[in-house]
Scaffold this active site. Structure first.
Site, PDB file in Angstrom:
ATOM      1  N   ASP A   1       1.351   6.954  -0.302  1.00  9.90           N
ATOM      2  CA  ASP A   1       2.221   6.124   0.533  1.00  9.90           C
ATOM      3  C   ASP A   1       1.933   6.363   2.005  1.00  9.90           C
ATOM      4  OD1 ASP A   1       4.017   4.709  -1.320  1.00  9.90           O
ATOM      5  OD2 ASP A   1       4.534   6.733  -1.978  1.00  9.90           O
TER       6      ASP A   1
ATOM      7  N   MET B   1       2.799   5.459   5.729  1.00  8.74           N
ATOM      8  CA  MET B   1       3.896   4.879   6.518  1.00  8.74           C
ATOM      9  C   MET B   1       3.642   5.145   7.997  1.00  8.74           C
ATOM     10  SD  MET B   1       7.159   6.074   4.250  1.00  8.74           S
ATOM     11  CE  MET B   1       7.106   6.069   2.440  1.00  8.74           C
TER      12      MET B   1
ATOM     13  N   ASP C   1       7.711  -0.016  -7.848  1.00  6.14           N
ATOM     14  CA  ASP C   1       7.691   1.212  -7.027  1.00  6.14           C
ATOM     15  C   ASP C   1       9.077   1.412  -6.423  1.00  6.14           C
ATOM     16  OD1 ASP C   1       7.089   3.289  -5.293  1.00  6.14           O
ATOM     17  OD2 ASP C   1       5.709   2.126  -4.040  1.00  6.14           O
TER      18      ASP C   1
ATOM     19  N   HIS D   1      -0.868   7.625  -6.427  1.00  6.68           N
ATOM     20  CA  HIS D   1      -0.302   6.673  -5.449  1.00  6.68           C
ATOM     21  C   HIS D   1      -0.072   7.393  -4.122  1.00  6.68           C
ATOM     22  CE1 HIS D   1       2.078   3.010  -4.476  1.00  6.68           C
ATOM     23  NE2 HIS D   1       2.920   3.822  -3.865  1.00  6.68           N
TER      24      HIS D   1
ATOM     25  N   MET E   1       2.357   0.858   4.116  1.00 11.18           N
ATOM     26  CA  MET E   1       3.611   0.382   4.708  1.00 11.18           C
ATOM     27  C   MET E   1       3.467   0.481   6.215  1.00 11.18           C
ATOM     28  SD  MET E   1       6.040   2.188   1.921  1.00 11.18           S
ATOM     29  CE  MET E   1       4.684   3.238   1.435  1.00 11.18           C
TER      30      MET E   1
ATOM     31  N   HIS F   1      -0.777   2.600  -0.781  1.00  5.26           N
ATOM     32  CA  HIS F   1       0.284   1.645  -0.442  1.00  5.26           C
ATOM     33  C   HIS F   1       0.498   1.722   1.070  1.00  5.26           C
ATOM     34  CE1 HIS F   1       4.850   0.584  -1.101  1.00  5.26           C
ATOM     35  NE2 HIS F   1       4.199  -0.346  -0.431  1.00  5.26           N
TER      36      HIS F   1
ATOM     37  N   SER G   1       3.482   9.253  -7.243  1.00  9.15           N
ATOM     38  CA  SER G   1       3.410   9.199  -5.780  1.00  9.15           C
ATOM     39  C   SER G   1       3.435  10.608  -5.223  1.00  9.15           C
ATOM     40  CB  SER G   1       4.601   8.412  -5.230  1.00  9.15           C
ATOM     41  OG  SER G   1       4.725   8.679  -3.850  1.00  9.15           O
TER      42      SER G   1
ATOM     43  N   MET H   1       8.580  -4.153  -4.904  1.00  6.25           N
ATOM     44  CA  MET H   1       9.334  -2.964  -4.480  1.00  6.25           C
ATOM     45  C   MET H   1      10.725  -3.016  -5.117  1.00  6.25           C
ATOM     46  SD  MET H   1       7.395  -1.056  -2.710  1.00  6.25           S
ATOM     47  CE  MET H   1       8.658   0.170  -2.372  1.00  6.25           C
TER      48      MET H   1
END
Ligand code: DX5
Ligand code: ZN
Length: 221
Positions: free
Chosen positions: A35, A37, A175, A33, A68, A66, A8, A137
Site C-alpha cells: 500500500d 500512500m 480490500d 499487497h 493511493m 496499490h 497487505s 475498496m
C-alpha cells in the site's frame, strides 16, 4: 474458480519484514499487497520504490502495488523497475485513466483500477478492456484495521456483472476489512482476489489464517 489471497504488509512489523514475508509465503500467500500512500490522496504516508525493491529481494511472489497517490504516473517506471508485478491506480486522481493503464501494461505489469466506496462503477466502464484487475475498496482507503462497509457487497456483485458482460477476465479484488466473514460475502458476490492486513497479522496464528481465509471460500465452492 481461483482464490488469490494478497496479504497487505501495511500491518507487518517492519523491524522484521523478512520474517513476516517468509511467514506469509509459508502460509500460502499468493501475492504480496503493498500500500503506497502519499499523504495527499489519503491522509497517511507509507512507502516508495525502496520498500518495493526490498520486498522484491525477500520473495518471488507477485508484488501487487496499490497506489493511493495523486499523479500516480510519476511512479510507474520506478516501481516497475523495483519489481512490482501489478500497479493499481485510483480513477479519482487519474484523469487520463486509459493512457495510464496502457502505460502500466507497457511496463509489463498488471494494470489495475481501484474505486473508493463513494466512486461509481461508471468510472471504469469505458476502460474495462484495459483492466487486468478491478479493485473495489471495501473501506475508505488510508489505514489498515478499519471496518468493512457492508453495502460494498452489492457493488462487488455489480462489478462482477460489468466484467462478465464485457467478457473480461480481470481479477476482481476487494480490500479493507476482509476477514473470515466478509471474505465469504464478497466471494459469493464474485470477488476472486482478497487483500487482508489486520485479519492476518492480528490473528493468533497469522500463517494459518491465510489458509483459513482461503478455506472459507473453498467451502462455498
Ligand atoms: C487500506 C489499504 C488496505 C489495508 C487493508 O487503505 O488499501 O490494503 O492494508 O487492511 P485491513 O485488511 O486491515 O483492512
Ligand atoms: Zn490496499
Amino acid at each position: 474458480m481461483s482464490v488469490v489471497i494478497a496479504p497487505s504488509i501495511l500491518s507487518a512489523d517492519f523491524a522484521k519484514l523478512g520474517d513476516d514475508i517468509a511467514m506469509l509465503e509459508a502460509g500460502g500467500a499468493d501475492w504480496i499487497h503493498v500500500d503506497v500512500m502519499d499523504g495527499r490522496f489519503v491522509p497517511n504516508l507509507t512507502f516508495g520504490a525502496k520498500v518495493i525493491e526490498t520486498v522484491r529481494r525477500l520473495t518471488t511472489l507477485p508484488i501487487d502495488v496499490h497506489l493511493m497517490v495523486v499523479e500516480p504516473e510519476r511512479y510507474f517506471d520506478d516501481f516497475a523497475a523495483a519489481g512490482a508485478t501489478g500497479l493499481t491506480i485510483h480513477p479519482e486522481v487519474s484523469p487520463h485513466l486509459h493512457r495510464q493503464l496502457a502505460r502500466i501494461r507497457e511496463l509489463g505489469c498488471l494494470a489495475g483500477a481501484s474505486l473508493n466506496p463513494s466512486t461509481s462503477l461508471d468510472a471504469v466502464a469505458e476502460v474495462v478492456p484495459e483492466l487486468d484487475l478491478l479493485l473495489i475498496m471495501t473501506v475508505n482507503p488510508g489505514y489498515g484495521g478499519q471496518k468493512f462497509i457492508d453495502p460494498m457487497v452489492d457493488k462487488v456483485r455489480r462489478a462482477r456483472e460489468l466484467l462478465d458482460r464485457a467478457g473480461s477476465d480481470a481479477w476482481l479484488q476487494v480490500d479493507g476489512g476482509i476477514n473470515r466473514k466478509t471474505i465469504v460475502e464478497t466471494w459469493r458476490a464474485g470477488a476472486d482476489s482478497f487483500v487482508a492486513g489486520n485479519a492476518i497479522f492480528a490473528a493468533a496464528d497469522p500463517q494459518g489464517e491465510i489458509g483459513a481465509l482461503r478455506a472459507q471460500c473453498m467451502e462455498q465452492a
